[in-house]
Design a protein around this motif. Structure first.
Motif, PDB file in Angstrom:
ATOM      1  N   GLY A  61       0.816  -1.218   0.000  1.00 10.59           N
ATOM      2  CA  GLY A  61       0.000   0.000   0.000  1.00 10.59           C
ATOM      3  C   GLY A  61       0.843   1.259   0.000  1.00 10.59           C
ATOM      4  O   GLY A  61       0.525   2.250  -0.665  1.00 10.59           O
ATOM      5  N   ILE A  62       1.947   1.224   0.745  1.00 17.27           N
ATOM      6  CA  ILE A  62       2.883   2.352   0.758  1.00 17.27           C
ATOM      7  C   ILE A  62       3.487   2.535  -0.629  1.00 17.27           C
ATOM      8  O   ILE A  62       3.632   3.654  -1.125  1.00 17.27           O
ATOM      9  CB  ILE A  62       4.000   2.129   1.806  1.00 17.27           C
ATOM     10  N   PHE A  63       3.820   1.419  -1.269  1.00 17.40           N
ATOM     11  CA  PHE A  63       4.404   1.472  -2.609  1.00 17.40           C
ATOM     12  C   PHE A  63       3.440   2.120  -3.604  1.00 17.40           C
ATOM     13  O   PHE A  63       3.847   2.944  -4.418  1.00 17.40           O
ATOM     14  CB  PHE A  63       4.788   0.063  -3.074  1.00 17.40           C
ATOM     15  N   VAL A  64       2.170   1.754  -3.535  1.00 16.70           N
ATOM     16  CA  VAL A  64       1.172   2.320  -4.458  1.00 16.70           C
ATOM     17  C   VAL A  64       1.086   3.833  -4.283  1.00 16.70           C
ATOM     18  O   VAL A  64       1.216   4.598  -5.244  1.00 16.70           O
ATOM     19  CB  VAL A  64      -0.212   1.667  -4.245  1.00 16.70           C
ATOM     20  N   ALA A  65       0.872   4.271  -3.050  1.00 16.48           N
ATOM     21  CA  ALA A  65       0.742   5.712  -2.796  1.00 16.48           C
ATOM     22  C   ALA A  65       2.055   6.435  -3.092  1.00 16.48           C
ATOM     23  O   ALA A  65       2.058   7.514  -3.697  1.00 16.48           O
ATOM     24  CB  ALA A  65       0.312   5.948  -1.349  1.00 16.48           C
ATOM     25  N   GLY A  66       3.158   5.842  -2.686  1.00 10.88           N
ATOM     26  CA  GLY A  66       4.469   6.462  -2.921  1.00 10.88           C
ATOM     27  C   GLY A  66       4.805   6.579  -4.397  1.00 10.88           C
ATOM     28  O   GLY A  66       5.402   7.562  -4.832  1.00 10.88           O
TER      29      GLY A  66
ATOM     30  N   VAL B  31      -7.324   4.179  -0.432  1.00 10.08           N
ATOM     31  CA  VAL B  31      -7.786   2.852  -0.028  1.00 10.08           C
ATOM     32  C   VAL B  31      -6.586   1.998   0.397  1.00 10.08           C
ATOM     33  O   VAL B  31      -6.633   1.302   1.421  1.00 10.08           O
ATOM     34  CB  VAL B  31      -8.581   2.174  -1.165  1.00 10.08           C
ATOM     35  N   CYS B  32      -5.519   2.075  -0.370  1.00  7.07           N
ATOM     36  CA  CYS B  32      -4.315   1.317  -0.029  1.00  7.07           C
ATOM     37  C   CYS B  32      -3.747   1.747   1.324  1.00  7.07           C
ATOM     38  O   CYS B  32      -3.334   0.903   2.120  1.00  7.07           O
ATOM     39  CB  CYS B  32      -3.256   1.477  -1.115  1.00  7.07           C
ATOM     40  N   LEU B  33      -3.730   3.042   1.594  1.00  9.77           N
ATOM     41  CA  LEU B  33      -3.199   3.535   2.863  1.00  9.77           C
ATOM     42  C   LEU B  33      -4.081   3.127   4.043  1.00  9.77           C
ATOM     43  O   LEU B  33      -3.570   2.828   5.132  1.00  9.77           O
ATOM     44  CB  LEU B  33      -3.000   5.043   2.813  1.00  9.77           C
ATOM     45  N   VAL B  34      -5.381   3.074   3.827  1.00 11.45           N
ATOM     46  CA  VAL B  34      -6.267   2.554   4.868  1.00 11.45           C
ATOM     47  C   VAL B  34      -5.937   1.076   5.113  1.00 11.45           C
ATOM     48  O   VAL B  34      -5.874   0.614   6.263  1.00 11.45           O
ATOM     49  CB  VAL B  34      -7.757   2.748   4.495  1.00 11.45           C
ATOM     50  N   GLY B  35      -5.677   0.348   4.048  1.00 11.23           N
ATOM     51  CA  GLY B  35      -5.271  -1.048   4.186  1.00 11.23           C
ATOM     52  C   GLY B  35      -3.982  -1.197   4.973  1.00 11.23           C
ATOM     53  O   GLY B  35      -3.858  -2.092   5.821  1.00 11.23           O
TER      54      GLY B  35
END
Length: 110
Positions: free
Chosen positions: A68-73, A96-100
């Motif tokens: 999730g960090i990778f997606v947002a980053g 959504v990824c960061l909430v995950g």
């Protein structure tokens, strides 16, 4: 303090992995040369080491949350480095990824 340390480690890991992948991309796709590729490979290796310093002992949990960090980053890197403009769906997906990440890493367990 443990959550703060964990978040900082995720940020450092993201910089190493995303930055390393970007350097390899630049070396190959943008024809910048072997030194860019080598720098990227070294940064990608550093990512693997940084992840081991997470306080949680579960490899699977750490790697899943890091996704999730990778997606947002990656989206943020694109904005800051490549001039990418995410649309609302990109932003929504990253949130959504960061909430995950928060659920996987920091939810109370008992």
């Amino acid at each position: 303090m443990t959550i703060t340390r964990s978040i900082l480690l995720f940020v450092v890991a993201a910089l190493a992995e995303i930055g390393g992948a970007w350097l390899v991309w630049q070396g190959i796709r943008e024809h910048r040369g072997v030194l860019w590729i080598v720098g990227g490979v070294l940064a990608l290796g550093a990512y693997g080491f940084v992840a081991t310093f997470q306080p949680d002992p579960s490899f699977g949990r750490i790697l899943a949350a890091y996704g999730g960090i990778f997606v947002a980053g990656s989206l943020l890197w694109g904005v800051l480095v490549d001039g990418f403009r995410p649309d609302r769906w990109d932003v929504a997906g990253a949130l959504v990824c960061l909430v995950g990440v928060a659920l996987i890493m920091y939810a109370p367990r008992g």
